[in-house]
Each structure stands twice: as C-alpha cells, then as structure tokens.
Design a protein around this motif. Structure first.
Motif, short mmCIF file in Angstrom:
data_model
loop_
_atom_site.label_atom_id
_atom_site.label_comp_id
_atom_site.label_asym_id
_atom_site.label_seq_id
_atom_site.Cartn_x
_atom_site.Cartn_y
_atom_site.Cartn_z
N PRO A 1 0.84 -1.20 0.00
CA PRO A 1 0.00 0.00 0.00
C PRO A 1 0.88 1.26 0.00
O PRO A 1 1.98 1.25 0.57
N SER A 2 0.40 2.31 -0.64
CA SER A 2 1.11 3.61 -0.67
C SER A 2 2.56 3.48 -1.15
O SER A 2 3.44 4.20 -0.66
N ARG A 3 2.81 2.59 -2.09
CA ARG A 3 4.17 2.41 -2.61
C ARG A 3 4.64 3.65 -3.37
O ARG A 3 5.84 3.96 -3.40
N PHE A 4 3.71 4.35 -4.05
CA PHE A 4 4.09 5.46 -4.94
C PHE A 4 3.74 6.80 -4.31
O PHE A 4 2.69 6.95 -3.69
N ASP A 5 4.66 7.78 -4.49
CA ASP A 5 4.38 9.13 -4.00
C ASP A 5 4.65 10.13 -5.12
O ASP A 5 4.87 9.75 -6.27
N GLU A 6 4.65 11.40 -4.76
CA GLU A 6 4.84 12.45 -5.77
C GLU A 6 6.20 12.34 -6.47
O GLU A 6 6.32 12.66 -7.66
N ALA A 7 7.21 11.90 -5.74
CA ALA A 7 8.54 11.74 -6.35
C ALA A 7 8.50 10.65 -7.42
O ALA A 7 9.14 10.77 -8.47
N ASP A 8 7.72 9.59 -7.16
CA ASP A 8 7.56 8.54 -8.17
C ASP A 8 6.80 9.08 -9.38
O ASP A 8 7.14 8.78 -10.53
N ARG A 9 5.76 9.85 -9.11
CA ARG A 9 4.97 10.40 -10.22
C ARG A 9 5.86 11.27 -11.11
O ARG A 9 5.91 11.09 -12.33
N GLU A 10 6.59 12.20 -10.48
CA GLU A 10 7.48 13.08 -11.26
C GLU A 10 8.54 12.28 -12.00
O GLU A 10 8.82 12.53 -13.17
N GLY A 11 9.14 11.33 -11.30
CA GLY A 11 10.20 10.52 -11.91
C GLY A 11 9.68 9.72 -13.08
O GLY A 11 10.31 9.66 -14.15
N CYS A 12 8.51 9.11 -12.92
CA CYS A 12 7.95 8.28 -14.00
C CYS A 12 7.47 9.13 -15.17
O CYS A 12 7.56 8.71 -16.32
N GLU A 13 6.97 10.33 -14.88
CA GLU A 13 6.58 11.22 -15.98
C GLU A 13 7.80 11.60 -16.80
O GLU A 13 7.74 11.70 -18.03
N ARG A 14 8.94 11.81 -16.14
CA ARG A 14 10.18 12.10 -16.86
C ARG A 14 10.61 10.90 -17.71
O ARG A 14 11.03 11.05 -18.86
N LEU A 15 10.49 9.70 -17.16
CA LEU A 15 10.85 8.49 -17.91
C LEU A 15 9.95 8.33 -19.14
O LEU A 15 10.41 7.97 -20.22
N VAL A 16 8.67 8.63 -18.97
CA VAL A 16 7.73 8.54 -20.10
C VAL A 16 8.11 9.56 -21.18
O VAL A 16 8.06 9.26 -22.37
N GLN A 17 8.54 10.75 -20.76
CA GLN A 17 8.98 11.76 -21.75
C GLN A 17 10.16 11.23 -22.56
O GLN A 17 10.23 11.42 -23.78
N ILE A 18 11.11 10.60 -21.89
CA ILE A 18 12.28 10.03 -22.58
C ILE A 18 11.82 8.99 -23.60
O ILE A 18 12.26 8.99 -24.75
N PHE A 19 10.89 8.12 -23.19
CA PHE A 19 10.34 7.09 -24.09
C PHE A 19 9.64 7.75 -25.29
O PHE A 19 9.85 7.34 -26.45
N LEU A 20 8.84 8.77 -25.03
CA LEU A 20 8.08 9.41 -26.12
C LEU A 20 9.02 10.11 -27.10
O LEU A 20 8.81 10.06 -28.32
N GLU A 21 10.06 10.76 -26.57
CA GLU A 21 11.00 11.48 -27.44
C GLU A 21 11.83 10.52 -28.28
O GLU A 21 12.17 10.81 -29.43
N ALA A 22 12.17 9.36 -27.71
CA ALA A 22 13.06 8.42 -28.41
C ALA A 22 12.32 7.61 -29.48
O ALA A 22 12.96 7.02 -30.35
N THR A 23 10.98 7.58 -29.41
CA THR A 23 10.22 6.61 -30.18
C THR A 23 9.42 7.27 -31.30
O THR A 23 8.85 8.35 -31.12
N ASP A 24 9.37 6.59 -32.44
CA ASP A 24 8.62 7.07 -33.61
C ASP A 24 7.29 6.32 -33.69
O ASP A 24 7.28 5.11 -33.94
N PHE A 25 6.20 7.03 -33.48
CA PHE A 25 4.88 6.39 -33.45
C PHE A 25 4.12 6.53 -34.77
O PHE A 25 2.94 6.24 -34.83
N SER A 26 4.82 6.99 -35.83
CA SER A 26 4.10 7.24 -37.08
C SER A 26 3.76 5.96 -37.84
O SER A 26 2.85 5.95 -38.65
N GLY A 27 4.49 4.88 -37.58
CA GLY A 27 4.18 3.61 -38.26
C GLY A 27 3.20 2.79 -37.46
O GLY A 27 2.44 3.32 -36.64
N HIS A 28 3.17 1.52 -37.64
CA HIS A 28 2.25 0.68 -36.86
C HIS A 28 2.87 0.40 -35.49
O HIS A 28 4.00 0.71 -35.22
N GLY A 29 2.09 -0.19 -34.61
CA GLY A 29 2.58 -0.53 -33.27
C GLY A 29 1.69 0.12 -32.24
O GLY A 29 0.85 -0.53 -31.65
N PHE A 30 1.85 1.42 -32.06
CA PHE A 30 1.00 2.16 -31.12
C PHE A 30 -0.04 2.92 -31.92
O PHE A 30 0.17 3.30 -33.05
#
Ligand code: SME
Length: 168
Positions: free
Chosen positions: A139-168
C-alpha cells in the motif's frame, strides 16, 4: 553504449530516478520502434524499481486500451476509456496515483496482489497513445517523487520513439 546489466538504484528517490533516466536514455538510444522500446522499458523498470508486481503498457486503440508489452503476471487485455485506473488516466489526460486500489472506485484487479498503483498517460504532440502502468503489492508504494520521476521516464520514451508507423 548501453550496459546490458541494469545498474542498481541507490540514494534518495530523486537520485534513483536520475540514474534510471540515464539508463533508459542509453537503452533506447538508436532505436525508434514503439514495441521494442516499450518492451525494453518495461523490463528495465520491473528490474530496477523496487517493490513492483507489474510494469507495462496499455496501447490506445480507438476507444479502448489494449494490453501492450509488460513484465509481471498475465493481465486483462482490454480496458475502456474512463474505466479502471488506466482508463481514468486517459480520460483525465493526467497521471493517476492510487495509494490503495481497494479504495479506488472501478479499479480493475488483474493481479490480486496489487495494493497500490501509478498510471502515467503517454501523450505526444497532443495525441494520447496509451499509458504506462506500475503496480505494487505494498500500500502507498508510490508518492509524488515517483509520479514526477515516471513522468520524466515517459517523456524520454516518447521522445526516443517514432509512433508514425504501426505498433502504437
Ligand atoms: N489495475 C488496472 C488494470 C491493469 S492491471 O493493473 C495490469 C486498472 O485499474 O486500470
């Protein structure tokens, strides 16, 4: 160059997420395929973030989320927008942090061991592509630091990845 052995995290959460961000950038460098990058990212997070029982992606297809690359137990395949924690994150276009999944109306229990959850939507240039979903048996494993950290990780994933073809 990416070291194939993930480096253990140490220090406070901010330092740990800074290290994870660096490792994720290295892991995704030179590769733009959405499935390959999502698969490797889920493996890295499951390996390095402590106390998780599920880490992975749901991909938005029309009006529902469909299971994507993940690590953990088998999971439900389709989640309508607005349903569960994942569908709520898509509807709100914002991260959803749930300290106690039993107290979240409409939570979808894929793994009965899950007690808390963090879902970050994948939004690139105004287009919602899916979500990153992290589950923990504590319970309560995630806090605001996790949210901020994971949002940054998602940004890295989105910037590195090309979604114009098939897949997503
Ligand atoms: N708990 C999620 C469903 C996905 S599983 O946790 C992997 C939800 O309520 O949307």
């Amino acid at each position: 160059m990416f070291a194939t052995t993930a480096l253990p995290l140490s220090g406070n959460k901010q330092d740990a997420y800074a290290s994870l961000a660096q490792q994720l950038s290295g892991l995704l460098e030179g590769e733009t395929d959405p499935i390959a990058n999502a698969a490797n990212m889920s493996a890295l997070l499951y390996d390095l973030l402590p106390d998780l029982n599920w880490a992975g992606f749901y991909i938005l297809r029309g009006k529902e989320l469909v299971l994507g690359p993940f690590q953990g137990k088998v999971a439900c395949v389709r989640i309508p927008i607005g349903r569960g924690v994942c569908g709520t994150a898509v509807e709100r276009e914002a991260s959803v942090l749930v300290p106690d999944v039993h107290a979240f109306p409409g939570h979808i229990a894929c793994d009965s061991a899950s007690r808390s959850e963090l879902v970050v939507p994948l939004i690139k240039q105004g287009r919602t592509l899916g979500v990153l979903d992290l589950d923990s048996p504590s319970p309560s494993r995630f806090d605001e630091a996790d949210r901020e950290g994971c949002e940054r990780l998602v940004q890295i994933f989105l910037e590195a990845t090309d979604f114009s073809g098939h897949g997503f």
